[in-house]
Design a protein around this motif. Structure first.
Motif, mmCIF file in Angstrom:
data_model
loop_
_atom_site.group_PDB
_atom_site.id
_atom_site.type_symbol
_atom_site.label_atom_id
_atom_site.label_comp_id
_atom_site.label_asym_id
_atom_site.label_seq_id
_atom_site.Cartn_x
_atom_site.Cartn_y
_atom_site.Cartn_z
ATOM 1 N N THR A 78 0.823 -1.210 0.000
ATOM 2 C CA THR A 78 0.000 0.000 0.000
ATOM 3 C C THR A 78 0.858 1.262 0.000
ATOM 4 O O THR A 78 0.618 2.191 -0.777
ATOM 5 N N THR A 90 -8.010 5.996 -3.307
ATOM 6 C CA THR A 90 -8.289 4.799 -2.507
ATOM 7 C C THR A 90 -7.411 3.645 -2.963
ATOM 8 O O THR A 90 -7.105 3.511 -4.151
ATOM 9 N N GLN A 92 -6.983 -0.655 -1.933
ATOM 10 C CA GLN A 92 -7.339 -1.820 -1.139
ATOM 11 C C GLN A 92 -6.429 -2.971 -1.564
ATOM 12 O O GLN A 92 -6.375 -3.309 -2.750
ATOM 13 N N THR A 112 -6.835 -7.555 4.778
ATOM 14 C CA THR A 112 -7.129 -6.488 3.833
ATOM 15 C C THR A 112 -6.683 -5.165 4.445
ATOM 16 O O THR A 112 -7.010 -4.858 5.587
ATOM 17 N N ASN A 114 -6.788 -1.069 3.843
ATOM 18 C CA ASN A 114 -7.492 -0.012 3.117
ATOM 19 C C ASN A 114 -6.796 1.332 3.326
ATOM 20 O O ASN A 114 -6.387 1.655 4.435
ATOM 21 N N TYR A 115 -6.701 2.085 2.236
ATOM 22 C CA TYR A 115 -6.210 3.465 2.306
ATOM 23 C C TYR A 115 -7.197 4.325 1.545
ATOM 24 O O TYR A 115 -7.534 3.990 0.413
ATOM 25 N N PRO A 117 -7.585 4.684 5.708
ATOM 26 C CA PRO A 117 -8.187 3.744 6.649
ATOM 27 C C PRO A 117 -9.661 4.040 6.862
ATOM 28 O O PRO A 117 -10.059 5.206 6.886
ATOM 29 N N GLU A 118 -10.456 2.986 6.978
ATOM 30 C CA GLU A 118 -11.886 3.173 7.231
ATOM 31 C C GLU A 118 -12.094 3.634 8.651
ATOM 32 O O GLU A 118 -11.370 3.244 9.553
ATOM 33 N N LYS A 119 -13.088 4.500 8.839
ATOM 34 C CA LYS A 119 -13.362 5.030 10.188
ATOM 35 C C LYS A 119 -14.483 4.283 10.834
ATOM 36 O O LYS A 119 -15.294 3.691 10.268
#
Length: 119
Positions: A78, A90, A92, A112, A114-115, A117-119
């Motif tokens: 990432t 984004t 993933q 997984t 994610n960028y 990051p999910e909040k």
């Protein structure tokens, strides 16, 4: 938004927490998906988009570095994608460890990243 994906890139690598895993290796699948806003003058070339061959090369290079956690591998992939393509909104990255060495039959374990990051 344009989404570009690389699905099921297969690698044999030596990631694992236990020394035996880093010795015998295992098969992994890597999925990468990125999203970005295209410029209004998107031309028919690679200079304003994400080259999925480069995504594969990044994954290949990172999979060669033995690590204890596949989370670490996913984070490295990432980070390198973000550094190479700063216009990406984004990312993933999913890494699946096929047939992990457990006491029962398991198809894969996965992580997984994610960028952003999910909040």
């Amino acid at each position: 938004m344009i989404n570009i994906a690389l699905q099921g890139a297969e690698f044999f690598a030596y990631h694992g927490f236990y020394p035996e895993e880093q010795k015998i290796g295992c098969r992994f699948l890597v999925d990468i998906a990125v999203g970005f806003e295209p410029p209004t003058d998107l031309k028919d070339g690679l200079h304003n988009t994400v080259d999925y061959e480069q995504l594969y090369i990044i994954a290949c290079e990172e999979m060669k570095h033995s690590r204890k956690l596949i989370e670490t591998v996913g984070q490295s992939i990432t980070t390198r994608i973000r550094d190479k393509y700063p216009f990406i909104k984004t990312i993933q990255v999913t890494i699946k460890k096929l047939n992990p060495p457990l006491t029962g039959k398991v198809a894969y374990s996965s992580v997984t990243i994610n960028y952003p990051p999910e909040k």
